[in-house]
Write an enzyme that holds these catalytic residues in place. Structure first.
Site, PDB file in Angstrom:
ATOM      1  CG  HIS A   1     -33.007  15.992  63.014  1.00  0.00           C
ATOM      2  ND1 HIS A   1     -31.969  15.833  62.164  1.00  0.00           N
ATOM      3  CD2 HIS A   1     -33.961  15.809  62.149  1.00  0.00           C
ATOM      4  CE1 HIS A   1     -32.223  15.339  61.065  1.00  0.00           C
ATOM      5  NE2 HIS A   1     -33.317  15.681  60.899  1.00  0.00           N
TER       6      HIS A   1
ATOM      7  CE  LYS B   1     -30.832  22.478  60.785  1.00  0.00           C
ATOM      8  NZ  LYS B   1     -31.844  23.230  59.429  1.00  0.00           N
TER       9      LYS B   1
HETATM   10  O1  LIG Z   1     -34.810  15.216  58.353  1.00  0.00           O
HETATM   11  C1  LIG Z   1     -36.166  15.890  58.691  1.00  0.00           C
HETATM   12  O2  LIG Z   1     -35.949  17.205  58.772  1.00  0.00           O
HETATM   13  C2  LIG Z   1     -36.999  18.284  58.368  1.00  0.00           C
HETATM   14  C3  LIG Z   1     -36.612  19.459  59.276  1.00  0.00           C
HETATM   15  O3  LIG Z   1     -35.330  20.089  58.864  1.00  0.00           O
HETATM   16  P1  LIG Z   1     -35.170  21.667  58.830  1.00  0.00           P
HETATM   17  O4  LIG Z   1     -33.577  21.689  58.540  1.00  0.00           O
HETATM   18  O5  LIG Z   1     -35.849  22.167  57.883  1.00  0.00           O
HETATM   19  O6  LIG Z   1     -35.508  22.029  60.057  1.00  0.00           O
HETATM   20  C4  LIG Z   1     -38.325  17.772  58.572  1.00  0.00           C
HETATM   21  O7  LIG Z   1     -39.001  18.472  58.049  1.00  0.00           O
HETATM   22  C5  LIG Z   1     -38.249  16.336  58.050  1.00  0.00           C
HETATM   23  O8  LIG Z   1     -39.756  15.741  58.290  1.00  0.00           O
HETATM   24  C6  LIG Z   1     -37.323  15.358  58.339  1.00  0.00           C
HETATM   25  O9  LIG Z   1     -37.273  14.085  57.657  1.00  0.00           O
END
Ligand SMILES: O=C1O[C@H](COP(=O)(O)O)[C@@H](O)[C@H](O)[C@H]1O
Ligand SMILES: NC(=O)C1=CN([C@@H]2O[C@H](COP(=O)(O)OP(=O)(O)OC[C@H]3O[C@@H](n4cnc5c(N)ncnc54)[C@H](OP(=O)(O)O)[C@@H]3O)[C@@H](O)[C@H]2O)C=CC1
Length: 489
Positions: A239, A181
């Protein structure tokens, strides 16, 4: 768009070419890279999945996907070029003869191959073996692995070992899409290109840090996967810990992969363990019940499609994390993430310390501390809150909270914020591992997360219900309140 010296030059093989990730994210991102002139004229994109498409059918399918999932009109000129790069082969990862067809097509290509596994991690071992037996593995090729790598330290070691049998660590690119990002990359700029922050980034200046990754979505048809994972494995282990490492790391010597990843690893190693002795004081687990989001009624986790009504899997986690090193002594990091929260918002708040002495005490009993808010998504930007004198003659020292607000969309008007996968696909294609997670990082993160999950089980910590559309269980508020702090809303 001309293709300059930076254009990626490889054979890109997308295994799992018709899966959700490939259709929603990867193919539109490849199209955008082509539009930006970042794919070399000779670069080919080879889709592989258990379908009997010919190349022409696949091109039409990709056109439909790209139209559906890209927030942009299709540019005829780009599509013409992009579609000519697309090829398709039927590949069943368990059937060796199907790899041979890919090999026959790639032949003795002068270009390195990049194999992207948009597949369940349990298949990675077989894929590596199949590629190897077909003669598709050489010292130049790379593999890109999706998360989650395993569901705990032991299972991640098994998968990493299976891949390591055929590929050197320098050939393995483990995706954490948050690292792609733009706003996460900007954390490096913010911290290491600006002396004002570099020099005030430790326990002397900072009181505490908050990292929030709130999602509006629920399980979105992924109950089968999610229920075996939970928010701890799905979001925190990867994350949120990656965000934390970038905020907390020492300045790397340069932006090379080893320099950056080694510094992040040191942070992971310094995380104070959370175990059954401090699990209640340091963690909150929640699970959403039915509620309302933006005025719409939504079901609870246990009423989602495919749900098992007795599941105790958490959809919300809040943590107080301590980093046992010199820089961060006494500075808690509060992390929270959950599904079905009131809005999709990812942000990092740095709360600075209060002034040691208040010369305005005659008028203000205490002065609010400075606060830096880094908005990762949406409304990407950076905001600094500070105190300012209100202009005028009325009161010689009337203070008011003010903010410097840098909105990326208003400041960089002609720039498009690229999807994280565009950045990461490009970096994998040009062979730069800086934005990918090393094996030691994955394993250290699992070790720390496993201890929490194990303590939840050992101590019978159950997920507390919270209504969809709220900010999680009330104990999440209490987690900070007992330290005399509040979540930034
Ligand atoms: O890796 C994942 O990420 C998404 C959220 O990603 P984002 O870029 O939309 O913030 C999450 O919804 C998902 O459960 C997870 O596996
Ligand atoms: N979807 C997302 O938003 C995210 C996904 N991920 C990860 O990405 C990976 C892929 O996820 P996702 O796209 O959602 O999964 P899907 O289930 O939608 O797609 C997986 C693909 O794997 C293929 N597949 C499964 N078994 C075989 C086999 N034996 N031989 C050939 N192909 C096979 C399926 O092919 P077929 O069509 O033939 O059945 C399908 O195309 C997973 O590791 C996931 O955790 C990570 C973050 C987000």
């Amino acid at each position: 768009m001309s293709q300059g010296e930076h254009a990626a030059h490889c054979d890109f093989v997308l295994i799992g070419a018709q899966g959700d990730l490939a259709r929603r994210k990867l193919l539109p991102s490849l199209y955008q890279l082509d539009k930006a002139g970042l794919l070399h004229a000779d670069t080919r994109i080879i889709g592989a999945a258990r379908r009997d498409y010919d190349h022409a059918t696949y091109r039409n399918v990709v056109l439909d996907n790209t139209r559906e999932f890209m927030n942009d009109d299709i540019c005829e000129e780009t599509w013409e070029r992009f579609s000519n790069r697309l090829f398709f082969f039927r590949l069943d990862v368990d059937v060796q003869s199907t790899y041979d067809e890919v090999k026959a097509f790639i032949g003795e290509s002068p270009l390195p191959s990049v194999f992207y596994f948009a597949m369940p991690p349990a298949t990675y071992g077989n894929i590596c073996k199949g590629l190897h037996q077909a003669g598709l593995v050489d010292g130049r090729c790379r593999v890109v692995l999706e998360k989650p790598i395993g569901k705990d330290l032991d299972s991640s070691k098994v998968i990493n070992d299976q891949v390591a049998k055929f590929f050197d660590e320098t050939q393995i690119y483990r995706i954490d899409h948050y690292l792609g990002k733009d706003t996460v990359l900007n954390l490096f700029a913010l911290r290491f290109a600006n002396a004002i922050f570099t020099n005030n980034w430790d326990h002397n200046s900072i009181d505490h840090v908050q990292i929030t990754v709130a999602e509006e979505v629920g399980i979105e048809g992924r109950w089968g996967y999610f229920d075996t994972a939970g928010q701890m494995r799905d979001m925190v282990q990867n994350h949120l810990l990656q965000l934390l490492t970038i905020i907390a790391m020492e300045p790397p010597a340069d932006l090379n992969a080893d320099s950056v990843r080694n510094e992040k690893l040191k942070v992971l190693k310094a995380l104070r363990p959370i175990s059954h002795t401090n699990i209640d004081a340091r963690t909150v687990r929640g699970q959403y019940t039915s509620g309302y989001l933006k005025g719409q009624a939504v079901p609870g986790y246990l009423d989602e499609d495919g749900a098992n009504e007795r599941s105790e899997t958490e959809t919300f986690v809040a943590l107080r994390v301590d980093i046992d090193n010199w820089r961060w002594a006494g500075v808690p990091f509060y992390l929270r993430t959950g599904k079905r929260l009131p809005s999709k918002v990812s942000e990092i708040v740095i709360k600075f310390k209060k002034q040691p002495h208040n010369i305005f005490a005659h008028a203000y009993r205490s002065l609010p501390a400075n606060k830096l808010t880094i908005r990762l998504q949406p409304n990407e930007g950076v905001e600094l809150q500070f105190l300012n004198k209100v202009p005028g003659l009325d009161d010689p020292m009337k203070l008011q909270q003010a903010k410097l607000d840098l909105s990326f969309s208003e400041t960089f008007v002609n720039e498009r914020i690229a999807d994280a996968y565009e950045r990461l696909l490009y970096e994998a294609m040009v062979g730069n591992q800086t934005l990918f997670v090393s094996r030691p990082e994955v394993e250290q993160a699992w070790k720390w997360a496993d201890s929490i999950i194990e303590a939840w089980q050992h101590c019978g910590v159950r997920a507390k219900p919270y209504q969809a559309g709220t900010w999680g269980p009330v104990s999440s508020v209490a987690l900070l309140a007992k330290d005399d702090r509040t979540w930034h809303e």
